[in-house]
Design an enzyme around this catalytic site. Sequence first.
Site, PDB file in Angstrom:
ATOM      1  N   TYR A  56      -5.547  -6.680  -5.901  1.00 36.43           N
ATOM      2  CA  TYR A  56      -6.738  -6.320  -5.137  1.00 36.43           C
ATOM      3  C   TYR A  56      -7.714  -7.491  -5.174  1.00 36.43           C
ATOM      4  O   TYR A  56      -8.357  -7.744  -6.185  1.00 36.43           O
ATOM      5  CB  TYR A  56      -7.397  -5.061  -5.703  1.00 36.43           C
ATOM      6  N   HIS A 125       3.647  -2.232  -9.556  1.00 35.84           N
ATOM      7  CA  HIS A 125       3.003  -1.856  -8.301  1.00 35.84           C
ATOM      8  C   HIS A 125       4.005  -1.568  -7.193  1.00 35.84           C
ATOM      9  O   HIS A 125       3.841  -0.619  -6.414  1.00 35.84           O
ATOM     10  CB  HIS A 125       2.046  -2.973  -7.873  1.00 35.84           C
ATOM     11  N   LEU A 206      -7.216  11.334   0.319  1.00 38.06           N
ATOM     12  CA  LEU A 206      -8.069  11.655   1.463  1.00 38.06           C
ATOM     13  C   LEU A 206      -7.550  11.023   2.750  1.00 38.06           C
ATOM     14  O   LEU A 206      -8.286  10.914   3.732  1.00 38.06           O
ATOM     15  CB  LEU A 206      -9.506  11.172   1.204  1.00 38.06           C
ATOM     16  N   PHE A 210      -9.647   9.302   6.286  1.00 46.51           N
ATOM     17  CA  PHE A 210      -9.564   9.956   7.594  1.00 46.51           C
ATOM     18  C   PHE A 210      -9.724  11.473   7.482  1.00 46.51           C
ATOM     19  O   PHE A 210     -10.390  12.093   8.302  1.00 46.51           O
ATOM     20  CB  PHE A 210      -8.224   9.608   8.245  1.00 46.51           C
TER      21      PHE A 210
END
Length: 327
Positions: A56, A125, A206, A210
């Site tokens: 990230y 990951h 979530l 959206f």
Amino acid sequence: MEKRTLGPDGPEVSAIGLGCMGMSAFYGATDEPEALRTIARALDLGCNFLDTSDMYGPHTNERLVGKAIASRRDEVFLATKFGIKIEMTDPPKRAIDGSPAYVRQACDASLERLGVDHIDLYYQHRIDPSTPIEETVGAMAELLAAGKIRHIGLSEASAETIRRAHAVHPITAVQTEYSLWTRELEQEILPTLEELGIALVAYSPLGRGFLSGRFSSPDDLDDGDFRKYGPRFTGENLEQNLALAARVREIAEEKGITPGQLALAWVMARGEHIVPIPGTKRVSYLEENLAAADVHLSAEEAERIADAIPAAAGERYDPEGMRTVNH
């Protein structure tokens, strides 16, 4: 904040965690002061399960999280990930690496960026098809024996890979996308986790915002937001998915809660060892999300809600992204 365990005998964490990715990457403009306030507020409210990754940014989100928890480390159950290497070319290039040497290198680098002496939950990951999972998990087990990590996790792994990994060393948690519009893992992965006593950490519960109604068009998103070009957010898929989001909103209104709270409560109702980690970079959305822990749906009610929501249109990622999941 209600607590849940990661597996029947696993560590105890807050029933809802905090995904920190969007504070530094992929979701448009960033605001470090607000991000730091959001993490502090999460800890104040008893949300102790923080999720980040070395990719990230890359690297910037781990530094941000490390800064945020520097004086509160003992309050945090800290999860980070390795395995996706990014070269900051134009466009950026990605590679998946699960080799034992890289596992050790990546862990040491994450510990330094986070400013901690151990990582509570360390995930691979993405699964590296060129490295047997037994070798990767074997290296992770060595990190655990050395005290650098406390628990081993996988992300976006297939049921077969999970079984092979678990045979080498117990897997505490598997992180995979799961929400009202991403339910494919119910066929094989969830039953496998239940059988083996492994927790599911649900990312994007979530629907990348959206389902909560935070946006309804790509035009609502920043230019740097990867959702702007995602398969589910464009073209004919968008029109069908707007109808899905509208149905979520209708059911939430009937219950007197927000659409986001309904979506999170639904995920939690699917199993007692499922922990959603909605991402946000703002205090106001954090507080709304964490209030979902007080919304309790019965298994029967959750099933009725699932039946009332139409299937999502479009894949979760573009073709390149889809090639890296469920290995």
